[in-house]
Scaffold this motif. Sequence first.
Motif, short mmCIF file in Angstrom:
data_model
loop_
_atom_site.label_atom_id
_atom_site.label_comp_id
_atom_site.label_asym_id
_atom_site.label_seq_id
_atom_site.Cartn_x
_atom_site.Cartn_y
_atom_site.Cartn_z
N PHE A 181 -15.76 57.78 6.47
CA PHE A 181 -16.07 57.87 5.04
C PHE A 181 -16.10 56.48 4.42
N ASP A 182 -16.81 55.60 5.04
CA ASP A 182 -16.86 54.22 4.55
C ASP A 182 -17.53 54.19 3.17
N GLY A 183 -16.80 53.72 2.16
CA GLY A 183 -17.35 53.65 0.81
C GLY A 183 -17.22 54.94 0.02
N HIS A 184 -16.72 55.99 0.66
CA HIS A 184 -16.54 57.30 0.01
C HIS A 184 -15.05 57.46 -0.34
N PRO A 185 -14.73 58.21 -1.42
CA PRO A 185 -13.30 58.37 -1.77
C PRO A 185 -12.44 58.92 -0.63
N TYR A 186 -13.01 59.73 0.25
CA TYR A 186 -12.22 60.26 1.37
C TYR A 186 -11.82 59.16 2.36
N GLY A 187 -12.44 57.99 2.24
CA GLY A 187 -12.09 56.91 3.16
C GLY A 187 -10.89 56.09 2.70
N ARG A 188 -10.36 56.43 1.54
CA ARG A 188 -9.26 55.62 0.99
C ARG A 188 -7.89 56.21 1.30
N PRO A 189 -6.87 55.37 1.30
CA PRO A 189 -5.52 55.87 1.62
C PRO A 189 -4.89 56.62 0.45
N VAL A 190 -4.44 57.85 0.69
CA VAL A 190 -3.80 58.64 -0.37
C VAL A 190 -2.54 57.94 -0.88
N LEU A 191 -1.84 57.24 -0.01
CA LEU A 191 -0.60 56.58 -0.45
C LEU A 191 -0.88 55.29 -1.22
N GLY A 192 -2.12 54.84 -1.24
CA GLY A 192 -2.42 53.56 -1.90
C GLY A 192 -2.11 52.39 -0.98
N THR A 193 -1.97 51.22 -1.56
CA THR A 193 -1.64 50.04 -0.78
C THR A 193 -0.32 49.47 -1.29
N PRO A 194 0.42 48.74 -0.45
CA PRO A 194 1.70 48.17 -0.90
C PRO A 194 1.52 47.31 -2.16
N GLU A 195 0.43 46.56 -2.24
CA GLU A 195 0.23 45.69 -3.39
C GLU A 195 0.09 46.52 -4.67
N LEU A 196 -0.75 47.55 -4.61
CA LEU A 196 -0.94 48.38 -5.81
C LEU A 196 0.36 49.08 -6.20
N VAL A 197 1.11 49.57 -5.21
CA VAL A 197 2.37 50.25 -5.53
C VAL A 197 3.36 49.27 -6.14
N ARG A 198 3.47 48.09 -5.56
CA ARG A 198 4.42 47.11 -6.11
C ARG A 198 4.08 46.75 -7.55
N GLY A 199 2.79 46.64 -7.85
CA GLY A 199 2.39 46.20 -9.18
C GLY A 199 2.14 47.33 -10.17
N LEU A 200 2.45 48.57 -9.75
CA LEU A 200 2.13 49.72 -10.61
C LEU A 200 2.84 49.67 -11.96
N ALA A 201 2.06 49.78 -13.05
CA ALA A 201 2.65 49.76 -14.39
C ALA A 201 2.69 51.18 -14.94
N ARG A 202 3.69 51.45 -15.79
CA ARG A 202 3.86 52.79 -16.34
C ARG A 202 2.60 53.25 -17.06
N GLU A 203 1.97 52.35 -17.81
CA GLU A 203 0.82 52.75 -18.61
C GLU A 203 -0.33 53.25 -17.73
N THR A 204 -0.52 52.61 -16.59
CA THR A 204 -1.58 53.02 -15.67
C THR A 204 -1.33 54.45 -15.18
N LEU A 205 -0.07 54.71 -14.80
CA LEU A 205 0.28 56.02 -14.29
C LEU A 205 0.15 57.08 -15.39
N ARG A 206 0.60 56.72 -16.57
CA ARG A 206 0.56 57.62 -17.71
C ARG A 206 -0.87 58.01 -18.05
N SER A 207 -1.75 57.07 -17.96
CA SER A 207 -3.14 57.32 -18.29
C SER A 207 -3.75 58.29 -17.26
N PHE A 208 -3.42 58.10 -15.99
CA PHE A 208 -3.91 59.01 -14.95
C PHE A 208 -3.37 60.43 -15.19
#
Lengths: 443, 443
Positions: A181-208
């Motif tokens: 699924f190269d380039g398709h949403p199914y090709g992405r990691p459900v857990l995200g990446t360590p960088e995104l998780v480390r930098g996750l801000a409350r507002e981003t999560l709240r908006s989702f």
Amino acid sequence: MVRPAPVAPLLALAFLLTACGVTRPTPAPTTTALGPVERILANGVRVVVQEFRASEVVALQLWVRAGGRDEAASELGLAHYLEHMLFKGTTTRPRGFVERDVEAAGGRINAGTSLDFTYYHVVLPAARARDAIEMLADVAVNSSLDPRELELEKKVVLEEMRLGEDSPRRRLVRQLYERLFDGHPYGRPVLGTPELVRGLARETLRSFYRRHYVPEAFTLVVVGPVTPGEVLAAAEGTLGRLPRGGVSRLPAPPPPPLVPVRLDTERPGSQAHLALGWLAPRLDSAETPVVDLLAAILGQSRSARLVQALREREPVVSSISAGYSALEAAGVVTVTAQLEPANLGRAEAGILAEIGRLRSAGVTPEELRRAVTAAEARHAFSLETAEGRAFGYGRAETIWRLEEELAYIDRVRSVTAEQVRQAARRYLDPERYVRLAFVPRPR
Amino acid sequence: MVRPAPVAPLLALAFLLTACGVTRPTPAPTTTALGPVERILANGVRVVVQEFRASEVVALQLWVRAGGRDEAASELGLAHYLEHMLFKGTTTRPRGFVERDVEAAGGRINAGTSLDFTYYHVVLPAARARDAIEMLADVAVNSSLDPRELELEKKVVLEEMRLGEDSPRRRLVRQLYERLFDGHPYGRPVLGTPELVRGLARETLRSFYRRHYVPEAFTLVVVGPVTPGEVLAAAEGTLGRLPRGGVSRLPAPPPPPLVPVRLDTERPGSQAHLALGWLAPRLDSAETPVVDLLAAILGQSRSARLVQALREREPVVSSISAGYSALEAAGVVTVTAQLEPANLGRAEAGILAEIGRLRSAGVTPEELRRAVTAAEARHAFSLETAEGRAFGYGRAETIWRLEEELAYIDRVRSVTAEQVRQAARRYLDPERYVRLAFVPRPR
């Protein structure tokens, strides 16, 4: 075999495995053969209820049409992170409500996030069903997303990622999805990446959360010794009161055409891991029952083709199996094996040879019969508990159709050998597939 | 939380979690509220059947009145070894019948050995119930105990022993039993010793088999969508044809009086493990429901006394729990904790202080209510599946009484706070108990 210690957990638990309830005939004997009741509330919340009087246990599940595939590239891991945070307190339930409320009532609570959906499930004694519906409605929209809890949870999620990375099989299958699924949403990691998780801000999560946790995205499923009318009334009085979100989910795009890939990756360890993958029908295809049986005949039991050819008759691999995952927008057939590194070439050739035989000569009536029997058995096991039933209904109502789910095993029974051969010809192209391998790093 | 990989096993499995059966009302709706039917065949075999139409799955269990306590000192581990060998072929079923017959029918088979009994259990689609009864009757008396298989299995059993040794908690509890039941059969290891297993001869095993696997020792339990009359007929035609053994099992002697022991053992690791043990009522005592609630109030939930006092309010331990195991001839109450080695003294003093408070001031109505609720919930969960029900019936019929089992949760509900206090005074003597600890070995 069960471990036979004098105080094995089984025995300690078993002491309360008593059975008095069954000796008192209920005044009005009820049947478990009633089907589920389905209702869509005015604000779009779906409710599925089944009166199921096998025991006093009720399963309650809140399904949400939001998963990994709904994340933008900058949002990877949000659906899963949110799933964790929903147990960390709401505006009316303090942190610790799981242990305090659910476990005190003798219940259990858990959740799961996939590419297509997220779901929250509770099982507890039926007398507490109403409380549980209120709790699920509360966490669905009132989670406090406490900033301190959010920071603390980062450690837990990062640890979950590390565990996933440690499992060669999981990691290999994830990489297979990345390539298929190269380039398709199914090709992405459900857990995200360590960088995104480390930098996750409350507002981003709240908006989702605000965007995706809306009535139109919810399905409440309740299975157990309950009265459907009462459950529907409780759902109306809780989830039914939420204002519509007014946005509908974008359909997942079809996957891009498969680009063949061959890739060896070095990893520590002594055994090699091999994975082959093909694109296959999506969940609502008329062919899902056929491909299910195809995968079973290829590699889901001791008598399966690949197991017989590559492990039993001539031990080229130490283990091998085939699988079919049907998602909302696409499906995947995988063959994975664990083997001595020197056998990688022979194993791949052997897998392709078996697939070639299937495509030309098809399957035997005996093979087909065994695969149908195995499917019937899994089906029967899944219906044993209130939780198993609720899972099937919730998943169907969220990403498929309940009536298809209910008819599924009959479809499986009607599959012919020729259909299986045709599916093998259509989907298992021996010249176009993704092939990944982990090979031991030289020391 | 469930791991949310795109192809998590849950999802792969879940695809077949369909539910068509429930949409077709059965012609004659049956209730699940019927109690079990009990019958003793002419040769002494007991049969317990319950028609339970929650799903298409049937649970079949063969219970044998033979366990660790029936072994002579030179026979330690035989009951367990035999349990393993019964899956290795009979005079009519070759090695591999488990995979071939049971798994091909979509079923599962397993077994367990304890001090008081051994049991074999199968779950599979109901259409195969008769075949499964025949298979259980076959393994019960016709096991070939093949010499080559017997040798091969030694590795498996020795590995099982090593695993048990690796778990500090299991090992500590086993040592607690050795001390509480010094010189009594309950003080011996169910797995035997490595020396005895290595030297095990076929004739020794065969003699144990012939002596203990006799009709009078068997109970067949069948729970599922079956007709009791048909099951009884199948039992008559198989197990019912075996000739009586003519020997009856010796009752287990009562345990010797408790001899207080205090013992520290060095072990690798960084945390310490503490276990305290007392003798308690045996399974058929009128006080088992009371002691069950006592153990729950002491340490079986987050709100339990010991957990609150020693972990929540003031973290002296990293985990702590209490348990009650009721065996046929005696019971045991244990308190186990994991902690920093420096806290061993404080933890023991804290445990005794809580026990002292329980003995003097008793329990609150709220504590008692929570413990009853938890027991009711475990009870309800245990009745969800055919297998859970069968286990309760089989165990009761083998080492207790079915009618006591059926009445048990009502007994639990009628326990008073004063009864719990009296049981604490009677059984939890703060001056007479066995105390064992594993302390980290200095490096």
